[in-house]
Design a protein around this motif. Structure first.
Motif: not given
Ligand code: HEM
Length: 106
Positions: A15, A18-19, A84
């Protein structure tokens, strides 16, 4: 079996491109994940969420362990239109460990 936060820290490497998580975590490509377990979706100030996530947030989505587990299994299946770009974590134990790790940052 129950989630192991130490194992989850290793899963979180998937993760980290990106996070960030932790007291001083800032949003990157994805929103900061500090305190995300149990919080309503779409609440990180200054982060520009997708229309898809914003719509679900307005409809009352809360990141309970169950919901975050469903999202992480298949992000685009659970939330069509999410920006995401992550294939998902198909292994139950990996998700349980990761969620236990995230829960250590209230
Ligand atoms: C959103 C977790 C991997 C990019 C989120 C959210 C969670 C999350 C819980 C929603 C947060 C909220 O509502 O404030 C995770 C976890 C990951 C992971 C635990 C690994 C297992 C990634 C990766 C990327 C990414 C690898 C980029 C390539 C994003 C983006 C959003 C997002 C851009 C916003 C989504 C939207 O607005 O539709 N993620 N993520 N995430 N994540 Fe991840």
């Amino acid at each position: 079996s129950a989630g192991d936060p130490a194992a989850g820290e290793k899963v979180f490497r998937k993760c980290q491109a990106c996070h960030a998580v932790g007291a001083d975590a800032k949003s990157k490509t994805g929103p900061a994940l500090t305190g995300v377990i149990g919080r309503p979706a779409g609440k990180v100030e200054g982060f520009s969420y997708s229309p898809a996530l914003t719509k679900e947030a307005e409809a009352g989505l809360v990141w309970t362990p169950d919901k975050i587990g469903e999202f992480l299994t298949n992000p685009k299946g659970f939330l069509p239109g999410t920006k995401m770009s992550f294939a998902g974590l198909r292994k139950d134990q990996e998700r349980a460990d990761l969620i236990a790790y995230l829960a250590t940052f209230p």
